[in-house]
Write a protein that holds these residues in place. Structure first.
Motif, PDB file in Angstrom:
ATOM      1  N   LEU A 169      37.802   1.353  70.145  1.00 39.56           N
ATOM      2  CA  LEU A 169      36.623   2.020  69.608  1.00 39.56           C
ATOM      3  C   LEU A 169      35.646   1.022  69.004  1.00 39.56           C
ATOM      4  N   MET A 170      34.437   1.501  68.831  1.00 42.94           N
ATOM      5  CA  MET A 170      33.410   0.682  68.198  1.00 42.94           C
ATOM      6  C   MET A 170      32.588   1.609  67.312  1.00 42.94           C
ATOM      7  N   VAL A 171      32.446   1.267  66.048  1.00 46.56           N
ATOM      8  CA  VAL A 171      31.710   2.075  65.079  1.00 46.56           C
ATOM      9  C   VAL A 171      30.383   1.353  64.822  1.00 46.56           C
ATOM     10  N   HIS A 172      29.290   2.031  65.055  1.00 50.51           N
ATOM     11  CA  HIS A 172      27.974   1.390  64.931  1.00 50.51           C
ATOM     12  C   HIS A 172      27.050   2.184  64.026  1.00 50.51           C
ATOM     13  N   GLN A 173      26.561   1.528  62.991  1.00 47.21           N
ATOM     14  CA  GLN A 173      25.575   2.114  62.080  1.00 47.21           C
ATOM     15  C   GLN A 173      24.188   1.954  62.683  1.00 47.21           C
ATOM     16  N   ALA A 174      23.548   3.058  63.011  1.00 46.31           N
ATOM     17  CA  ALA A 174      22.155   2.993  63.461  1.00 46.31           C
ATOM     18  C   ALA A 174      21.234   3.103  62.250  1.00 46.31           C
ATOM     19  N   LYS A 175      19.989   2.664  62.408  1.00 48.71           N
ATOM     20  CA  LYS A 175      19.066   2.682  61.271  1.00 48.71           C
ATOM     21  C   LYS A 175      18.742   4.107  60.844  1.00 48.71           C
ATOM     22  N   SER A 176      18.889   5.053  61.742  1.00 52.19           N
ATOM     23  CA  SER A 176      18.628   6.453  61.424  1.00 52.19           C
ATOM     24  C   SER A 176      19.590   7.012  60.384  1.00 52.19           C
ATOM     25  N   GLY A 177      20.629   6.235  60.069  1.00 55.65           N
ATOM     26  CA  GLY A 177      21.653   6.732  59.154  1.00 55.65           C
ATOM     27  C   GLY A 177      22.834   7.338  59.892  1.00 55.65           C
ATOM     28  N   PHE A 178      22.672   7.604  61.179  1.00 51.63           N
ATOM     29  CA  PHE A 178      23.792   8.126  61.962  1.00 51.63           C
ATOM     30  C   PHE A 178      24.719   6.992  62.379  1.00 51.63           C
ATOM     31  N   VAL A 179      25.988   7.332  62.415  1.00 51.00           N
ATOM     32  CA  VAL A 179      27.024   6.385  62.813  1.00 51.00           C
ATOM     33  C   VAL A 179      27.582   6.865  64.146  1.00 51.00           C
ATOM     34  N   TYR A 180      27.599   5.988  65.110  1.00 53.84           N
ATOM     35  CA  TYR A 180      28.082   6.325  66.454  1.00 53.84           C
ATOM     36  C   TYR A 180      29.464   5.705  66.646  1.00 53.84           C
TER      37      TYR A 180
END
Lengths: 134, 577
Positions: free
Chosen positions: B339-350
């Motif tokens: 898995l890969m957890v990515h913080q986007a600038k929108s505040g959402f985490v993918y």
């Protein structure tokens, strides 16, 4: 009264920005030939201010954003503005880049005309951190 | 929108990559990181930003004291670095790309390198800050604010090679984050995003010679997804997409993961409309009709060639300055799942399956979210877009400062907990439909009247939180009046370290968020806190020195922030024997 060829935007700006006090406004022979009280010059100055980093840093219409408010300020003399715009400024960790060489002398004085005219502009809401040591 | 190359090609490439990884030379400092070292920006390729050291514990942290201070001597924009440590020597950068090697036991300088920065760069809106260097195979690598990649000898600081990668005065693009050293390559990602010029992207260089081996242009590769603007020009001309922050690397899959910036202009005056095949329509009105690929995207690339393996565009036709480059790519294995957890600038985490980009979950760190109604947690589709417009002062949350900024969180693999910062600030924008201009020089083209404001029914604030990174379940939270904009450190000793805008560095109990220690360094922190060993002792290293747009934007809501004292000092703490 029949008006000469003046763009409507300039007319609107001239109405919105009453003439400022002339006490500290240098004459054109001290400002690279730029008339700081000309409505056309003031309109052009606002355009340069809004579309350069001035628009993102000092806010559209100088209302302030990341950088201090330029609007409704009576402490910014044309000469001090010329020095700051030309050579930039550092205050602590904050930096404003120098515009000399990027803007011509005429363009710098044109922007100054707009900032001086903003002294008596209608206040606007919003950002504009005003450092106590700007 | 996501994409994966033909799956047969992907499988073949993956198997080939695994075989070649077993043979290729790598970066031993990073791949086999000693517990007392911090050899890469996030310490290890998986971006956990976690220290396995246990000398400083919940019991003795209250005795943490200053061991030494190193002053960088240049306080413009503060100190935004995450320092590196290899064998007890610290390598770090200050503004204007000043590089230092410092003895980790004493703070005494071993060498410094101050490059001569080209004239004119100081007029650009980005920089002159630097987030750090990378070290690999006896060299120190840095990307500069005038568009160069430079390699220095690790022992002496003397330049070994230099490569001009971008024409900074023409594009306004430069390098503000460290490169990533992978195998025999060093990967550089340039700035852009908001500056309406081409030239940004991702560059793969040879570590030994500095030769540019490959270049990924995120706009050229996706140019068919940029329509004509209202001025009759291809909007790709003003695209301005970069990849300005550090990526991650999976050695077994042989993939690097990078994020790209938002497109230019920042805001569009026409909302996107749906088009064929799941893409946005590229024929229409506005500043940049279409998806604007590969802006605001997560890319999986091959480090040897820059070949795109898969992508997911987190914000198709971004309307809010939400780029995908500012958040780290945290690699987590759970059983068979990679898995890969990515913080986007929108505040959402993918949460992605990092082998193929499939989305496993999407959740948000923020309380205030109005830029969309929601995001589909299985597909990443934005539902109920709320873009700014020309006809009204539209408010959206989070602001362009992001639900979180680029300061990284920290994942504790023993606890399975991710410690992350958060900020709750909203924005009002009214778009001005203007043709972007590079005259008099490439600068931020805002294209809108902007204000930063308190969230509706709330006051703007920050926090650090503890999360389950896969589900988004919050475990604890520590509130702050101001955003926390320093990188977080968590340790095997059970501690979490974070600094605030006023200058305090805190140690918290990782299980509960209880504050166990604090110290006032005198200036707020924008850089990343790390831990290392030197002389047999564990140190906590804190960059102190506030700066950046985050301070300036916060000051427009809380004016006192404008007067927070500047600085640029490294504080090293240890528990006295």
């Amino acid at each position: 009264m029949k008006l000469p060829f003046i763009r409507s935007s300039v007319i609107a700006l001239a109405i919105a920005l009453p003439c400022v006090a002339a006490d500290d406004i240098p004459p054109p022979d001290k400002t690279a030939g730029v008339d700081l009280q000309s409505p056309e010059v003031i309109a052009k100055g606002m355009e340069i201010l809004n579309t350069t980093c001035g628009g993102y840093c000092h806010g559209t219409g100088g209302g302030g954003l990341k950088a201090p408010r330029l609007r409704n300020r009576d402490d910014l003399s044309p000469d001090s503005l010329h020095a700051t715009i030309s050579f930039g400024r550092k205050r602590g960790g904050k930096v404003m880049p120098p515009w000399k060489g990027t803007l011509s002398e005429q363009e710098i004085w044109t922007v100054i005309a707009a900032i001086v005219a903003l002294r008596t502009a209608e206040p606007i809401a919003g950002g504009g951190a005003q450092s106590s040591n700007h | 929108m996501s994409g994966v190359l033909d799956r047969r090609l992907l499988v073949a490439a993956t198997l080939g990559a695994i075989a070649s990884t077993a043979i290729a030379a790598g970066v031993p400092e990073i791949e086999n990181a000693a517990p007392g070292d911090w050899p890469s920006y996030h310490r290890t390729y998986d971006a956990h930003r976690y220290s396995p050291l246990t000398g400083i514990t919940k019991s003795n942290v209250k005795r943490l004291s200053v061991a030494w201070v190193h002053q960088a001597g240049e306080i413009t924009q503060g100190l935004q670095v995450t320092p590196l440590v290899v064998d007890g020597v610290i390598y770090y950068t200050a503004s204007y790309n000043r590089v230092f090697a410092v003895d980790g036991r004493t703070g005494e300088e071993i060498w410094h390198y101050f490059p001569k920065i080209k004239d004119g760069v100081d007029k650009l809106p980005v920089g002159p800050y630097s987030r750090g260097v990378t070290v690999a195979n006896g060299r120190v690598y840095i990307g500069t604010i005038d568009g160069r990649a430079i390699a220095l000898d690790m022992k002496t600081g003397k330049p070994v090679w230099e490569t001009q990668l971008v024409d900074t005065l023409k594009c306004g693009c430069m390098f503000t984050s460290p490169p990533l050293a992978v195998k025999d390559k060093v990967i550089f990602g340039s700035t852009q995003g908001g500056i309406p010029a081409r030239g940004g992207g991702i560059f793969g260089l040879s570590q030994s010679t500095g030769e540019k081996v490959w270049y990924f242009d995120p706009v050229l590769e996706g140019e068919e997804h940029w329509g004509m603007n209202d001025f009759g020009e291809s909007s790709a001309k003003y695209a301005g997409v970069g990849a300005w922050h550090v990526g991650s690397y999976d050695p077994k899959l042989d993939m690097i993961y990078y994020g790209t910036s938002n497109p230019s202009p920042w805001f569009d005056w026409a909302a996107p409309t749906d088009g064929p095949d799941g893409h946005l329509r590229k024929t229409g009105i506005g500043a940049r009709p279409g998806d604007n690929l590969y802006s605001s995207s997560v890319l999986a690339l091959r480090p040897d060639t820059g070949e795109l393996v898969w992508y997911h565009q987190e914000h198709p036709h971004d309307d809010w300055d939400y780029d995908s480059t500012l958040g780290e790519f945290v690699l987590i294995d759970r059983g068979d799942r990679k898995l890969m957890v990515h913080q986007a600038k929108s505040g959402f985490v993918y949460v992605y399956d990092r082998t193929n980009g499939k989305i496993e979950n999407v959740w948000t760190i923020n309380k205030h979210v109005t830029f969309v109604k929601s995001i589909n947690p299985k597909t990443g589709e934005l539902i109920g877009r709320n873009p700014p417009s020309i006809s009204k002062d539209a408010m959206f949350c989070p602001s362009m400062l992001g639900g979180r900024s680029w300061n990284a969180g920290s994942y504790n693999p023993d606890m399975g907990v991710w410690f992350n910062s958060r900020q709750e600030i909203c924005e009002i924008a009214k778009v001005r439909p203007e043709r972007p201009s590079l005259d008099p020089l490439p600068g931020w083209y805002a294209g809108a009247d902007l204000q930063w404001v308190h969230p509706p029914g709330d006051t703007a604030h920050g926090a650090i939180d503890a999360w389950d990174p896969l589900t988004g379940k919050k475990l604890w939270s520590v509130h702050d009046k101001y955003p926390r904009i320093s990188g977080i450190l968590s340790t095997k000793g059970g501690l979490v370290f974070s600094s605030d805008m006023k200058g305090y560095v805190y140690a918290y109990d990782g299980r509960s968020g209880t504050e166990l220690w604090r110290f006032n360094t005198g200036s707020g922190s924008r850089g990343g806190i790390i831990s290392y060993m030197a002389g047999g002792e564990q140190y906590i290293l804190v960059p102190s020195g506030i700066g950046s747009a985050a301070q300036a934007i916060t000051a427009s809501i809380y004016p006192e922030v404008a007067d927070f004292p500047a600085g640029a000092s490294l504080f090293a703490f240890k528990v006295p024997r």
